[in-house]
Design a protein around this motif. Structure first.
Motif, PDB file in Angstrom:
ATOM      1  N   PRO A 191      27.623  42.226  44.482  1.00 54.69           N
ATOM      2  CA  PRO A 191      29.004  42.491  44.899  1.00 54.69           C
ATOM      3  C   PRO A 191      29.603  41.213  45.471  1.00 54.69           C
ATOM      4  O   PRO A 191      28.911  40.471  46.199  1.00 54.69           O
ATOM      5  CB  PRO A 191      28.846  43.562  45.983  1.00 54.69           C
ATOM      6  CG  PRO A 191      27.541  44.213  45.684  1.00 54.69           C
ATOM      7  CD  PRO A 191      26.666  43.124  45.149  1.00 54.69           C
ATOM      8  N   SER A 231      42.724  43.462  46.305  1.00 53.64           N
ATOM      9  CA  SER A 231      42.802  44.587  45.375  1.00 53.64           C
ATOM     10  C   SER A 231      43.992  45.475  45.724  1.00 53.64           C
ATOM     11  O   SER A 231      44.338  45.642  46.893  1.00 53.64           O
ATOM     12  CB  SER A 231      41.508  45.400  45.437  1.00 53.64           C
ATOM     13  OG  SER A 231      41.592  46.539  44.612  1.00 53.64           O
ATOM     14  N   PRO A 291      27.643  48.874  48.482  1.00 57.29           N
ATOM     15  CA  PRO A 291      28.155  48.371  47.205  1.00 57.29           C
ATOM     16  C   PRO A 291      27.059  47.735  46.357  1.00 57.29           C
ATOM     17  O   PRO A 291      26.261  46.943  46.849  1.00 57.29           O
ATOM     18  CB  PRO A 291      29.197  47.318  47.625  1.00 57.29           C
ATOM     19  CG  PRO A 291      29.545  47.652  49.035  1.00 57.29           C
ATOM     20  CD  PRO A 291      28.301  48.212  49.630  1.00 57.29           C
ATOM     21  N   SER A 296      36.224  48.829  44.883  1.00 55.41           N
ATOM     22  CA  SER A 296      35.297  48.124  43.989  1.00 55.41           C
ATOM     23  C   SER A 296      35.667  46.661  43.773  1.00 55.41           C
ATOM     24  O   SER A 296      35.041  45.990  42.955  1.00 55.41           O
ATOM     25  CB  SER A 296      35.182  48.811  42.609  1.00 55.41           C
ATOM     26  OG  SER A 296      34.721  50.132  42.754  1.00 55.41           O
ATOM     27  N   SER A 297      36.656  46.154  44.490  1.00 55.24           N
ATOM     28  CA  SER A 297      37.078  44.762  44.362  1.00 55.24           C
ATOM     29  C   SER A 297      37.312  44.171  45.742  1.00 55.24           C
ATOM     30  O   SER A 297      37.614  44.911  46.685  1.00 55.24           O
ATOM     31  CB  SER A 297      38.373  44.664  43.545  1.00 55.24           C
ATOM     32  OG  SER A 297      38.181  45.152  42.232  1.00 55.24           O
ATOM     33  N   PRO A 298      37.184  42.831  45.877  1.00 55.57           N
ATOM     34  CA  PRO A 298      37.362  42.223  47.200  1.00 55.57           C
ATOM     35  C   PRO A 298      38.811  42.227  47.664  1.00 55.57           C
ATOM     36  O   PRO A 298      39.696  42.752  46.971  1.00 55.57           O
ATOM     37  CB  PRO A 298      36.831  40.797  47.008  1.00 55.57           C
ATOM     38  CG  PRO A 298      36.975  40.533  45.548  1.00 55.57           C
ATOM     39  CD  PRO A 298      36.771  41.859  44.859  1.00 55.57           C
ATOM     40  N   SER A 316      37.336  46.262  51.400  1.00 53.93           N
ATOM     41  CA  SER A 316      38.064  46.466  50.155  1.00 53.93           C
ATOM     42  C   SER A 316      37.137  46.925  49.041  1.00 53.93           C
ATOM     43  O   SER A 316      37.488  47.803  48.241  1.00 53.93           O
ATOM     44  CB  SER A 316      38.774  45.169  49.746  1.00 53.93           C
ATOM     45  OG  SER A 316      39.529  45.351  48.564  1.00 53.93           O
ATOM     46  N   ILE A 317      35.934  46.358  48.968  1.00 51.33           N
ATOM     47  CA  ILE A 317      34.997  46.753  47.914  1.00 51.33           C
ATOM     48  C   ILE A 317      34.578  48.207  48.092  1.00 51.33           C
ATOM     49  O   ILE A 317      34.482  48.963  47.122  1.00 51.33           O
ATOM     50  CB  ILE A 317      33.794  45.798  47.892  1.00 51.33           C
ATOM     51  CG1 ILE A 317      34.226  44.451  47.310  1.00 51.33           C
ATOM     52  CG2 ILE A 317      32.643  46.373  47.076  1.00 51.33           C
ATOM     53  CD1 ILE A 317      33.217  43.353  47.463  1.00 51.33           C
ATOM     54  N   TRP A 318      34.329  48.638  49.326  1.00 51.65           N
ATOM     55  CA  TRP A 318      34.014  50.047  49.568  1.00 51.65           C
ATOM     56  C   TRP A 318      35.155  50.941  49.088  1.00 51.65           C
ATOM     57  O   TRP A 318      34.928  52.019  48.552  1.00 51.65           O
ATOM     58  CB  TRP A 318      33.795  50.280  51.069  1.00 51.65           C
ATOM     59  CG  TRP A 318      32.367  50.495  51.451  1.00 51.65           C
ATOM     60  CD1 TRP A 318      31.489  49.567  51.918  1.00 51.65           C
ATOM     61  CD2 TRP A 318      31.650  51.731  51.419  1.00 51.65           C
ATOM     62  NE1 TRP A 318      30.268  50.145  52.174  1.00 51.65           N
ATOM     63  CE2 TRP A 318      30.340  51.477  51.882  1.00 51.65           C
ATOM     64  CE3 TRP A 318      31.984  53.035  51.058  1.00 51.65           C
ATOM     65  CZ2 TRP A 318      29.364  52.466  51.982  1.00 51.65           C
ATOM     66  CZ3 TRP A 318      31.011  54.019  51.156  1.00 51.65           C
ATOM     67  CH2 TRP A 318      29.719  53.738  51.608  1.00 51.65           C
ATOM     68  N   ASP A 328      36.533  41.703  52.790  1.00 46.94           N
ATOM     69  CA  ASP A 328      36.169  41.909  51.393  1.00 46.94           C
ATOM     70  C   ASP A 328      35.315  43.157  51.215  1.00 46.94           C
ATOM     71  O   ASP A 328      35.510  43.914  50.260  1.00 46.94           O
ATOM     72  CB  ASP A 328      35.435  40.675  50.875  1.00 46.94           C
ATOM     73  CG  ASP A 328      36.344  39.460  50.815  1.00 46.94           C
ATOM     74  OD1 ASP A 328      37.273  39.468  49.995  1.00 46.94           O
ATOM     75  OD2 ASP A 328      36.139  38.521  51.594  1.00 46.94           O
ATOM     76  N   GLN A 329      34.364  43.377  52.106  1.00 46.97           N
ATOM     77  CA  GLN A 329      33.514  44.554  51.957  1.00 46.97           C
ATOM     78  C   GLN A 329      34.261  45.853  52.261  1.00 46.97           C
ATOM     79  O   GLN A 329      33.986  46.894  51.672  1.00 46.97           O
ATOM     80  CB  GLN A 329      32.269  44.429  52.827  1.00 46.97           C
ATOM     81  CG  GLN A 329      31.365  43.279  52.415  1.00 46.97           C
ATOM     82  CD  GLN A 329      31.030  43.301  50.926  1.00 46.97           C
ATOM     83  OE1 GLN A 329      30.455  44.259  50.426  1.00 46.97           O
ATOM     84  NE2 GLN A 329      31.396  42.239  50.213  1.00 46.97           N
TER      85      GLN A 329
END
Length: 489
Positions: A163, A184, A142, A179-181, A174-176, A171-172
């Motif tokens: 990020p 999302s 990210p 794009s949000s922690p 979700s970000i993968w 959180d990561q």
């Protein structure tokens, strides 16, 4: 200035607005009809394509998955990870001799004579790579904007945003996927499904999870349909006799599906009716493709990931009966949070990944759709190159695999990172942020964009699916971070 942007493409924004207006009872059908027209235009091909996300929960250790092999790099790797003299195993380093059977032979050599091998347990995926059916994306993770180590260490977060909540599992993950922690509700796989809905005669089978609930498959309008490794999940009181009574079953079926005057009760029963209908459709479609028959019978036993991918293969075989021309799937395997026991537990996990993905590719080839199905790996993050004694700690960038007939295989994409854990101004120390935590040289948005373009997404739609993509590529003044990674045909 560079903060993550809200959804930008007009269709998603329009659907959100029309969804709110629908509370008045008038806007939603009109909105969905207009959306279907647009989506049909964007995905008007009659061919079939599917993306399959293989998520490795826990944060996979990149350094023992795609292992540096050329002597200079291997010797650095072995020294950092506690290897023995003479390139033998030690600490959490793998012996170089064990890597020879899984040496990757790209059609174009890497700069600086760099070489890589896969983990010794990944013979199947190494073979697919060398046959041209798989590729490796190096050091992806990210990013909001391209970063150097100096910029990462800068206090100016408005110019050099990071990020959010780096190194945090939930959180990561979700970000993968979004794009949000954590928290999302919309993922980029679901956004692909939003665009593909109009091309599928049954939109419910656009986004399918065989691994439970995951934000990756949730769209603005696309629903995440969940199945088990055994097939569609039935509502027992509707599917089977209750207390041995067919009459009670019939009464229950009526109660949970009949129209109600109460708005919430009626919506609940409408969803239940949809679930009952979908279960019947999936069960009927899969009946023509029994798990005991080839090519599904060749999947390895006692492998949970293989069981999930076998179900995906059967659903792909049944695509016509399900009315699908574009589908996004998600499967997963956990256990990669190996702060300890890396050497003892990692081989089993990677062996399952390799065996399952190899069997899945072979099944798609047998079904005649290998060039229509692309599987790709993802994970929370990579891990430190430095050993903590018996494992490795949370990292950032990692190496990932893409598999399928449409992948430009036998190739590495991205930039091979230096093998270093130093904390100096030397060039080799600029691509990690401490202890060999890779600073990504390719963003998840770039990685996803390559897959999305192949899937059928127009360039004009990408910004709304991948909110940080506009910060990369020549148009953003960063040709060193290409907007098209080029690994798909």
């Amino acid at each position: 200035m560079h903060l993550i942007q809200p959804a930008l493409h007009s269709r998603r924004a329009f659907l959100r607005r029309s969804g709110q207006l629908a509370l008045s009872g008038t806007a939603l059908p009109f909105a969905l009809n207009l959306a279907a027209i647009g989506e049909a235009a964007a995905f008007n091909a009659t061919d079939y394509k599917a993306l399959v996300c293989v998520f490795l929960y826990g944060g996979n250790d990149y350094a023992n998955t795609v292992v540096t092999y050329d002597d200079p790099s291997y010797n650095l790797y072995s020294t950092i990870r506690g290897g023995g003299a003479g390139q033998t195993a030690g600490g959490i380093a793998l012996a170089k001799s064990a890597l020879t059977p899984t040496l990757l032979n790209p059609t174009t050599a890497l700069p600086g004579a760099r070489q890589y091998a896969l983990h010794p347990s990944m013979t199947g995926l190494a073979s697919l790579f060398n046959l041209g059916h798989a590729a490796v994306q190096l050091n992806v993770g990210p990013l909001v904007v391209p970063l150097t180590r100096t910029q990462y260490n800068s206090a100016d977060r408005s110019t050099w945003p990071l990020p959010p909540k780096l190194f945090s599992h939930n959180d990561q993950q979700s970000i993968w996927q979004s794009s949000s922690p954590e928290g999302s509700t919309i993922g980029w796989g679901g956004n692909l499904g939003d665009l593909a809905l109009g091309g599928n005669s049954n939109s419910l089978f656009t986004c399918i999870s065989v691994t439970g609930n995951a934000v990756f498959l949730s769209g603005d309008s696309a629903l995440q349909y969940q199945v088990s490794t055994g097939g569609a999940v039935a509502i027992n009181s509707v599917k089977s006799n209750v207390y041995g009574s067919a009459a009670v079953k019939a009464a229950m079926a009526t109660l949970v599906q009949q129209s109600r005057t109460n708005l919430l009760e009626n919506e609940y029963n409408r969803v239940t009716t949809r679930a009952v209908t979908a279960e019947s459709q999936v069960t009927s479609a899969l009946a023509s493709y029994p798990a005991a028959n080839a090519p599904f019978s060749t999947f390895p036993a006692s492998n949970p990931l293989a069981d999930q991918l076998k179900m995906v293969a059967r659903l792909i075989a049944a695509r016509s009966a399900l009315g699908a021309t574009r589908q996004v799937f998600m499967v997963s395997i956990g256990g990669f949070d190996l702060h300890d026991n890396l050497i003892s537990q990692h081989p089993t996990l990677l062996g399952r990944v390799s065996d399952a993905m190899t069997a899945f590719y072979n099944a798609t080839a047998a079904l005649g759709v290998a060039d229509k199905v692309t599987a790709f790996t993802a994970s929370d993050f990579g891990r430190t190159l430095a050993s903590n004694g018996d494992g490795a700690d949370h990292g950032w960038g990692s190496h990932h695999l893409m598999v399928g007939g449409a992948v430009k295989g036998a190739a590495f994409y991205g930039t091979p990172p230096p093998v270093s854990v130093g904390n100096t101004a030397a060039p080799e120390d600029q691509w990690h942020v401490g202890q060999g935590r890779l600073l990504p040289s390719t963003s998840v948005d770039q990685y996803a964009a390559a897959l999305a373009r192949w899937f059928g997404v127009a360039d004009s739609e990408l910004a709304g699916i991948l909110p940080n993509l506009g910060h990369f590529g020549a148009a953003a003044g960063r040709p060193d971070y290409p907007s098209d990674l080029g690994f798909m045909r």
